[in-house]
Design a protein around this motif. Structure first.
Motif, PDB file in Angstrom:
ATOM      1  N   TYR A   7      13.664  13.670   9.785  1.00  7.87           N
ATOM      2  CA  TYR A   7      11.948  13.834   9.561  1.00  7.87           C
ATOM      3  C   TYR A   7      11.178  13.745  10.792  1.00  7.87           C
ATOM      4  O   TYR A   7      11.704  13.165  11.526  1.00  7.87           O
ATOM      5  CB  TYR A   7      11.736  12.300   8.951  1.00  7.87           C
ATOM      6  CG  TYR A   7      10.239  12.302   8.540  1.00  7.87           C
ATOM      7  CD1 TYR A   7       9.650  12.884   7.468  1.00  7.87           C
ATOM      8  CD2 TYR A   7       9.567  11.368   9.350  1.00  7.87           C
ATOM      9  CE1 TYR A   7       8.244  12.995   7.163  1.00  7.87           C
ATOM     10  CE2 TYR A   7       8.096  11.125   9.187  1.00  7.87           C
ATOM     11  CZ  TYR A   7       7.386  11.989   8.103  1.00  7.87           C
ATOM     12  OH  TYR A   7       6.139  11.933   7.786  1.00  7.87           O
ATOM     13  N   PRO A   9       7.481  13.467  11.958  1.00  8.46           N
ATOM     14  CA  PRO A   9       6.124  13.304  11.487  1.00  8.46           C
ATOM     15  C   PRO A   9       5.233  13.935  11.746  1.00  8.46           C
ATOM     16  O   PRO A   9       5.267  14.747  12.793  1.00  8.46           O
ATOM     17  CB  PRO A   9       6.055  11.647  12.013  1.00  8.46           C
ATOM     18  CG  PRO A   9       6.866  11.416  13.360  1.00  8.46           C
ATOM     19  CD  PRO A   9       8.203  12.477  12.880  1.00  8.46           C
ATOM     20  N   GLU A  10       3.811  13.981  11.273  1.00  7.18           N
ATOM     21  CA  GLU A  10       2.707  14.663  11.693  1.00  7.18           C
ATOM     22  C   GLU A  10       2.405  14.548  13.145  1.00  7.18           C
ATOM     23  O   GLU A  10       2.667  13.366  13.791  1.00  7.18           O
ATOM     24  CB  GLU A  10       1.794  14.350  10.583  1.00  7.18           C
ATOM     25  CG  GLU A  10       0.940  13.185  10.785  1.00  7.18           C
ATOM     26  CD  GLU A  10       0.033  13.115   9.543  1.00  7.18           C
ATOM     27  OE1 GLU A  10      -1.120  12.498  10.023  1.00  7.18           O
ATOM     28  OE2 GLU A  10       0.239  13.549   8.515  1.00  7.18           O
ATOM     29  N   TRP A  15       1.454  19.376   9.996  1.00  6.09           N
ATOM     30  CA  TRP A  15       1.925  18.314   9.110  1.00  6.09           C
ATOM     31  C   TRP A  15       3.486  17.952   9.425  1.00  6.09           C
ATOM     32  O   TRP A  15       4.124  18.798  10.179  1.00  6.09           O
ATOM     33  CB  TRP A  15       2.000  19.344   7.700  1.00  6.09           C
ATOM     34  CG  TRP A  15       0.757  19.595   7.166  1.00  6.09           C
ATOM     35  CD1 TRP A  15      -0.385  18.873   7.382  1.00  6.09           C
ATOM     36  CD2 TRP A  15       0.329  20.548   6.158  1.00  6.09           C
ATOM     37  NE1 TRP A  15      -1.758  19.527   6.529  1.00  6.09           N
ATOM     38  CE2 TRP A  15      -0.925  20.529   5.803  1.00  6.09           C
ATOM     39  CE3 TRP A  15       1.234  21.581   5.404  1.00  6.09           C
ATOM     40  CZ2 TRP A  15      -1.634  21.338   4.780  1.00  6.09           C
ATOM     41  CZ3 TRP A  15       0.749  22.387   4.478  1.00  6.09           C
ATOM     42  CH2 TRP A  15      -0.641  22.268   4.310  1.00  6.09           C
ATOM     43  N   GLU A  16       3.953  17.059   8.754  1.00  2.58           N
ATOM     44  CA  GLU A  16       5.411  16.621   8.961  1.00  2.58           C
ATOM     45  C   GLU A  16       6.120  17.600   8.538  1.00  2.58           C
ATOM     46  O   GLU A  16       5.899  18.336   7.671  1.00  2.58           O
ATOM     47  CB  GLU A  16       5.530  15.184   8.261  1.00  2.58           C
ATOM     48  CG  GLU A  16       5.327  15.130   6.868  1.00  2.58           C
ATOM     49  CD  GLU A  16       3.971  14.876   6.159  1.00  2.58           C
ATOM     50  OE1 GLU A  16       3.926  14.166   5.190  1.00  2.58           O
ATOM     51  OE2 GLU A  16       2.956  15.161   6.861  1.00  2.58           O
ATOM     52  N   LYS A  17       7.618  17.441   8.907  1.00  2.00           N
ATOM     53  CA  LYS A  17       8.598  18.374   8.405  1.00  2.00           C
ATOM     54  C   LYS A  17       9.887  17.492   8.069  1.00  2.00           C
ATOM     55  O   LYS A  17       9.974  16.495   8.615  1.00  2.00           O
ATOM     56  CB  LYS A  17       8.937  19.314   9.556  1.00  2.00           C
ATOM     57  CG  LYS A  17       7.801  20.344   9.632  1.00  2.00           C
ATOM     58  CD  LYS A  17       8.212  21.101  10.777  1.00  2.00           C
ATOM     59  CE  LYS A  17       7.021  22.194  11.212  1.00  2.00           C
ATOM     60  NZ  LYS A  17       5.818  21.671  11.500  1.00  2.00           N
ATOM     61  N   TYR A  31       8.703  25.036   5.521  1.00  4.11           N
ATOM     62  CA  TYR A  31       7.265  24.534   5.551  1.00  4.11           C
ATOM     63  C   TYR A  31       6.158  25.512   5.400  1.00  4.11           C
ATOM     64  O   TYR A  31       6.517  26.527   5.568  1.00  4.11           O
ATOM     65  CB  TYR A  31       7.138  23.649   7.176  1.00  4.11           C
ATOM     66  CG  TYR A  31       7.290  24.597   8.102  1.00  4.11           C
ATOM     67  CD1 TYR A  31       6.053  25.330   8.981  1.00  4.11           C
ATOM     68  CD2 TYR A  31       8.702  25.298   8.681  1.00  4.11           C
ATOM     69  CE1 TYR A  31       6.099  26.306   9.729  1.00  4.11           C
ATOM     70  CE2 TYR A  31       8.601  26.185   9.626  1.00  4.11           C
ATOM     71  CZ  TYR A  31       7.103  26.570  10.258  1.00  4.11           C
ATOM     72  OH  TYR A  31       7.194  27.613  11.126  1.00  4.11           O
ATOM     73  N   GLN A  73       6.211  18.827  18.386  1.00  2.00           N
ATOM     74  CA  GLN A  73       6.574  18.037  17.365  1.00  2.00           C
ATOM     75  C   GLN A  73       8.167  17.570  17.345  1.00  2.00           C
ATOM     76  O   GLN A  73       8.922  18.423  17.540  1.00  2.00           O
ATOM     77  CB  GLN A  73       6.315  18.652  16.064  1.00  2.00           C
ATOM     78  CG  GLN A  73       6.574  17.788  14.839  1.00  2.00           C
ATOM     79  CD  GLN A  73       6.111  18.622  13.676  1.00  2.00           C
ATOM     80  OE1 GLN A  73       6.321  19.712  13.433  1.00  2.00           O
ATOM     81  NE2 GLN A  73       5.561  17.796  12.396  1.00  2.00           N
ATOM     82  N   CYS A  75      11.523  15.553  15.947  1.00  4.02           N
ATOM     83  CA  CYS A  75      12.203  14.842  14.881  1.00  4.02           C
ATOM     84  C   CYS A  75      12.633  13.584  15.461  1.00  4.02           C
ATOM     85  O   CYS A  75      12.992  13.287  16.403  1.00  4.02           O
ATOM     86  CB  CYS A  75      13.567  15.764  14.688  1.00  4.02           C
ATOM     87  SG  CYS A  75      14.233  15.312  13.054  1.00  4.02           S
ATOM     88  N   GLY A  90       2.297  12.698   4.882  1.00  4.80           N
ATOM     89  CA  GLY A  90       1.374  11.947   5.813  1.00  4.80           C
ATOM     90  C   GLY A  90      -0.148  12.034   5.590  1.00  4.80           C
ATOM     91  O   GLY A  90      -0.485  12.679   4.417  1.00  4.80           O
TER      92      GLY A  90
END
Length: 133
Positions: A7, A9-10, A15-17, A31, A73, A75, A90
């Motif tokens: 995961y 997060p945003e 946006w989160e992935k 995504y 971003q 992980c 999120g």
């Protein structure tokens, strides 16, 4: 074949992935970017030593402030199957339509089926190895 779930997060306005790593060394993510389906695919990764911090993303992505010159971003954690199943969107993503949320976060079961896996192939042993250490 087994799989692990990660995961990211945003961050900022991204946006989160959710990412899947299969025991053949393939990291995969679906995504939405500007509501169009995109994918991240990396191969040749070491399944047994891969840790969440080993992946970050974003360099080269064009946003409203131009093109990102570095990855932004990260992980940040490995998830159990139950944690993934109960994952809530999120703050940024939660304001969108349920269908968009599902396309962005709930693609994993469909993907697993296309590669011949199921939730029962989630690798509890590898998860426990990293959580304990």
């Amino acid at each position: 074949m087994k799989f692990r779930i990660f995961y990211a997060p945003e961050v900022f306005r991204t946006w989160e992935k959710v990412l899947i790593l299969t025991s053949d060394g393939k990291l995969y993510c679906e995504y939405l970017f500007k509501f169009e389906l995109n994918k991240i695919e990396k191969t040749g990764l070491n399944y047994e030593t891969f840790a969440p911090k080993d992946f970050n993303w974003g360099k080269g992505v064009e946003g409203n402030r131009g093109i990102a010159f570095s990855n932004y971003q990260d992980c940040e954690q490995e998830l159990t199957w139950d944690e993934y199943s109960n994952l809530r969107p999120g703050q940024l993503l939660s304001g969108y339509k349920p269908n968009d949320i599902n396309r962005h976060l709930r693609w994993v079961s469909r993907y697993l089926k296309t590669i011949g896996l199921s939730p029962s192939d989630w690798d509890k042993e590898m998860y426990n190895k990293f959580i304990v250490n």
